[in-house]
Scaffold this active site. Sequence first.
Site, short mmCIF file in Angstrom:
data_model
loop_
_atom_site.label_atom_id
_atom_site.label_comp_id
_atom_site.label_asym_id
_atom_site.label_seq_id
_atom_site.Cartn_x
_atom_site.Cartn_y
_atom_site.Cartn_z
CG ASP A 75 20.05 95.22 57.03
OD1 ASP A 75 18.93 94.77 57.31
OD2 ASP A 75 20.89 95.57 57.89
N GLY B 64 24.78 94.93 56.88
CA GLY B 64 25.93 95.63 56.33
C GLY B 64 26.97 95.91 57.41
N GLY B 65 28.24 95.87 57.06
CA GLY B 65 29.29 96.23 58.01
C GLY B 65 29.38 95.25 59.16
CG ASP B 66 30.63 94.77 63.81
OD1 ASP B 66 30.13 93.63 63.84
OD2 ASP B 66 31.21 95.29 64.79
CB ALA C 38 33.88 102.52 52.19
CG MET D 141 23.06 106.15 59.12
SD MET D 141 21.97 105.31 60.27
CE MET D 141 23.08 104.99 61.63
CE LYS E 261 11.06 93.23 47.64
NZ LYS E 261 10.25 92.04 47.66
N PRO F 112 31.57 95.97 54.41
CG PRO F 112 33.53 97.07 53.87
CD PRO F 112 33.02 95.89 54.62
#
Length: 460
Positions: free
Chosen positions: A248, A301-303, A412, A383, A270, A225
């Site tokens: 990303d 990002g994240g998983d 987070a 989202m 971008k 995160p």
Amino acid sequence: MNHFPVFLTLDGRRVLVAGGGDAAVAKLRLLLKTTAHITVVAETFAPEIEDWATQGRLKLLRRAQEPGDALCCVIAYGAHEDAALDARALRLATADGALVNIVDNLADSQFITPAIVDRDPVVVAIGTEGTAPVLARRIKADLEARLPKDLGMLARVAKGFRGLAMKLPMGNPRRRFWGDYYESVGPRAAATGEDAARTALGNLLETHLAAEARPGHVDLVGAGPGDPELLTLKARRALDAADVVIHDRLVAPEILELARREAILVDAGKEGFGPSMTQDDINALMVRHAQDGHHVVRLKGGDPAVFGRLDEEIAALDAAEIAWTIVPGITAASAAVASIGQSLTQRGRNAAIRLLTGHDMKGFADHDWAALAAPGQVAAIYMGKRAARWMQGRLMMHGASRATPVTVVENASRPDQRVHAATLATLPDIVADATGPAVLLYGLAPRAAMAAIRNEEIAL
Ligand code: SAH
């Protein structure tokens, strides 16, 4: 194009130069770079020509040109600087079967000599079909300045490696190898001499062959995160080894800094300089770099398996027969729930947790709102900021309590993390405050505020 450029083999062939003055000297300077058998015919010779003859580099015929002087010559020059003598030279040499050039006489010449940049064996010939000699000289000066003086030596050394370099696959790998040699490794080594260039080229080839031996590979890596401490050890190791990192927009700069220093970083999300890359562009980029033998890290990002378009990327890699692995990451919901001291599941409260997206390809995403509206349900909504009001309407329509807690966790795990406690009733207003990426934790309140919310619920 009236004049077709060719490089003529002169090794062991005969060449005639008719004339003994300055024009002849100028042509001879060029011709003497070759291994042709040169004959010069004239009644008198400039001292340079006499010297070359004494050194045995050419033969002199000290008389007027006669029929047969140009027999078996590939080319002949009329260099008398005298119209009548050159006209005779043209006639005689043509009759002998040679191609003839009359110096400074384009109309009567059967071939012309281009301006030359000589880095033997690299030779650049510049022709303007006689229309713009000044331009040709400019181009020549330009190239003289641009091409390294050692280029010829580098090319000579390279010739010895042509066969060995065939061990590299054709196309990009081979081009990259020669590019590295001529642009960086070669010129650096050339300063020390030809042997150093040869050794450097040998080492370079070894390096490229070793790189080719390991096939390209793509790691689809979760970056977590945002907090670099929440990276997995595997993710760190992948970043350490990466040749190319395609990331990303959500991936924090602190995490990108962990990538190998030599790695190429590509921002696939971008913004600001136009639209972000399309998914097809990203897929093509991964495939291209992997096919070049690179270790590619696709950093998300994240998983990567949560709202990460993972399957589309895997399909593209499979289609190109490129090996891949997935390195899972900590998803935003886990970080968000940790930030409010809560658990995603709880015995007696919710035995299931939904991961929802607020919008999908078609717009606001539809879900089983009736099921979610039942008491005790928990969902992490990704989202979801823009869809907040719409979701509020759907849930209330299906009987969800206005007092259902919803916690908005923005950024987070990052230094700018913010927690906004809301209820279904206040959600749209509260969400408007969040500017960063946010997860909406539906059915969960921050632990400290939990008791108060329960009381409020009872009062309603
Ligand atoms: N694969 C990612 C999700 C990608 S979708 C994951 O597993 O986390 C992008 C959405 O993720 C954002 O719109 C936001 O809802 C959420 N998100 C990602 N990082 C976040 C963060 N640090 N804090 C809160 N939400 C985040």
